[in-house]
Enzyme design. Structure first.
Site, PDB file in Angstrom:
ATOM      1  N   ASP A  67      42.970  44.439  34.449  1.00  0.00           N
ATOM      2  CA  ASP A  67      42.144  45.428  34.795  1.00  0.00           C
ATOM      3  C   ASP A  67      43.142  46.601  35.759  1.00  0.00           C
ATOM      4  O   ASP A  67      43.899  46.075  36.209  1.00  0.00           O
ATOM      5  CB  ASP A  67      40.841  45.174  35.240  1.00  0.00           C
ATOM      6  N   ASN A 136      29.683  37.261  40.797  1.00  0.00           N
ATOM      7  CA  ASN A 136      28.612  37.537  39.970  1.00  0.00           C
ATOM      8  C   ASN A 136      29.068  36.912  38.399  1.00  0.00           C
ATOM      9  O   ASN A 136      28.198  37.084  37.472  1.00  0.00           O
ATOM     10  CB  ASN A 136      28.312  39.046  39.937  1.00  0.00           C
ATOM     11  N   HIS A 138      31.912  37.698  36.758  1.00  0.00           N
ATOM     12  CA  HIS A 138      32.516  38.414  36.090  1.00  0.00           C
ATOM     13  C   HIS A 138      34.018  38.044  35.737  1.00  0.00           C
ATOM     14  O   HIS A 138      34.454  37.118  36.723  1.00  0.00           O
ATOM     15  CB  HIS A 138      32.885  39.962  36.503  1.00  0.00           C
ATOM     16  N   GLU A 143      31.394  42.944  33.737  1.00  0.00           N
ATOM     17  CA  GLU A 143      30.129  42.662  34.706  1.00  0.00           C
ATOM     18  C   GLU A 143      29.209  41.769  33.700  1.00  0.00           C
ATOM     19  O   GLU A 143      29.161  41.994  32.497  1.00  0.00           O
ATOM     20  CB  GLU A 143      29.681  43.811  35.447  1.00  0.00           C
TER      21      GLU A 143
HETATM   22  C1  F6R Z   1      41.079  41.322  39.069  1.00  0.00           C
HETATM   23  C2  F6R Z   1      39.922  40.147  38.337  1.00  0.00           C
HETATM   24  C3  F6R Z   1      38.772  39.754  38.767  1.00  0.00           C
HETATM   25  C4  F6R Z   1      38.882  38.625  39.866  1.00  0.00           C
HETATM   26  C5  F6R Z   1      37.491  38.275  40.612  1.00  0.00           C
HETATM   27  C6  F6R Z   1      38.007  37.239  41.793  1.00  0.00           C
HETATM   28  O1  F6R Z   1      42.080  41.487  38.141  1.00  0.00           O
HETATM   29  O2  F6R Z   1      40.329  39.620  37.048  1.00  0.00           O
HETATM   30  O3  F6R Z   1      37.982  39.166  37.996  1.00  0.00           O
HETATM   31  O4  F6R Z   1      39.594  37.660  39.594  1.00  0.00           O
HETATM   32  O5  F6R Z   1      36.915  39.251  40.993  1.00  0.00           O
HETATM   33  O6  F6R Z   1      38.411  37.852  42.950  1.00  0.00           O
HETATM   34  P1  F6R Z   1      38.794  37.086  44.388  1.00  0.00           P
HETATM   35  O7  F6R Z   1      40.007  36.200  43.867  1.00  0.00           O
HETATM   36  O8  F6R Z   1      39.283  38.212  45.249  1.00  0.00           O
HETATM   37  O9  F6R Z   1      37.678  36.281  44.841  1.00  0.00           O
END
Ligand code: F6R
Length: 261
Positions: A67, A136, A138, A143
């Protein structure tokens, strides 16, 4: 889905990095799907150290990130391109032209999403996809209520994700409210995938994603239908799982994992 529980967050990140390194050694032209976020920083630190100390070779590897924020240019220090250059690409022998993230500043975002899907397809598909999980549920920025067949597209971020990630922006209002993300369907087409989660803040969502029903309300639960998915957790993130002893037994007895004990 195979669940592997490690004693600490460091052990979990090291194991994830060793598995990625094993894939890369077995197939130097690996097509690697990558994630950003706090959890991945230690994985990339271990991979960078493996490159420096053991000569782990990234020269033929191609990467696709999950992303990128809409509206942030690659040189913006909050962009995921900047994150990847800092944490991994700048520290290993990968040519930047072999690394791709969605272009969040494209004039035609839908065309950019279609071209991202086409580029993945042209390589023959993602061999190994690394994933984190949001509080959440994702994966990427898919989402809750993301279709389990969704493809790369523009997603409006949820309030939960905005409050999770605003801490990275000096002015929280500057955080983009939209991102381009690979879809759940895109992720499910990867040949193998690995989700890494650490820390007690992820315990509740991990329990729902791993042991709950497959539901678009928890996009990570879709990984239950992925044919080759490993979930690596530290004790804190595994705290809400009811079958921990079984997962430990399985890891200890599964020949596929013997080299990682
Ligand atoms: C970002 C991504 C997100 C993160 C997720 C966890 O490229 O793919 O799904 O992996 O938001 O983020 P952290 O590791 O900061 O808790």
């Amino acid at each position: 889905m195979k669940v592997i529980i490690q004693n600490s967050a460091d052990d979990a990140a090291r194991l994830a990095a060793r598995i990625i390194a094993g894939q890369l050694r077995a197939n130097p032209a690996l097509v690697l799907g990558l994630a950003t976020g706090a959890t991945m920083e230690s994985v990339y630190a271990v991979l960078a150290a493996m490159h420096r100390d053991e000569g782990l070779d990234f020269s033929r590897c191609r990467t696709f990130n999950l992303d990128e924020y809409v509206g942030l240019a690659p040189e913006d220090e909050h962009s995921y391109r900047h994150y990847m250059n800092c944490h991994l690409f700048g520290k290993v022998n990968i040519g930047l032209r072999n690394t791709r993230l969605p272009n969040g500043t494209a004039v035609d975002l839908d065309a950019e999403c279609a071209s991202y899907e086409a580029a993945i397809k042209k390589t023959g598909g993602i061999d190994f996809q690394l994933l984190g999980i949001g509080s959440n549920g994702h994966i990427g920025f898919n989402e809750p209520l993301s279709s389990l067949r969704s493809r790369t597209r523009v997603m409006t971020l949820s309030p939960a994700t905005i409050s999770q990630n605003q801490r990275y922006f000096e002015n929280p209002d500057m955080m983009p409210k939209r991102a381009i993300t690979m879809g759940v369907g895109t992720i499910l087409e990867s040949k193998r995938c690995l989700l890494l989660a650490t820390g007690s803040a992820k315990a509740g969502v991990i329990a729902r994603a791993v042991e709950g029903s497959v539901s678009s309300m928890v996009p990570a639960s879709a990984l239950q239908i992925h044919p080759r998915c490993a979930v690596i957790l530290d004790e804190a993130a595994a705290a809400g799982l009811s079958e921990k002893e079984y997962y430990r037994w399985f890891f200890d007895h599964e020949p596929e994992w013997a080299e990682y004990h």
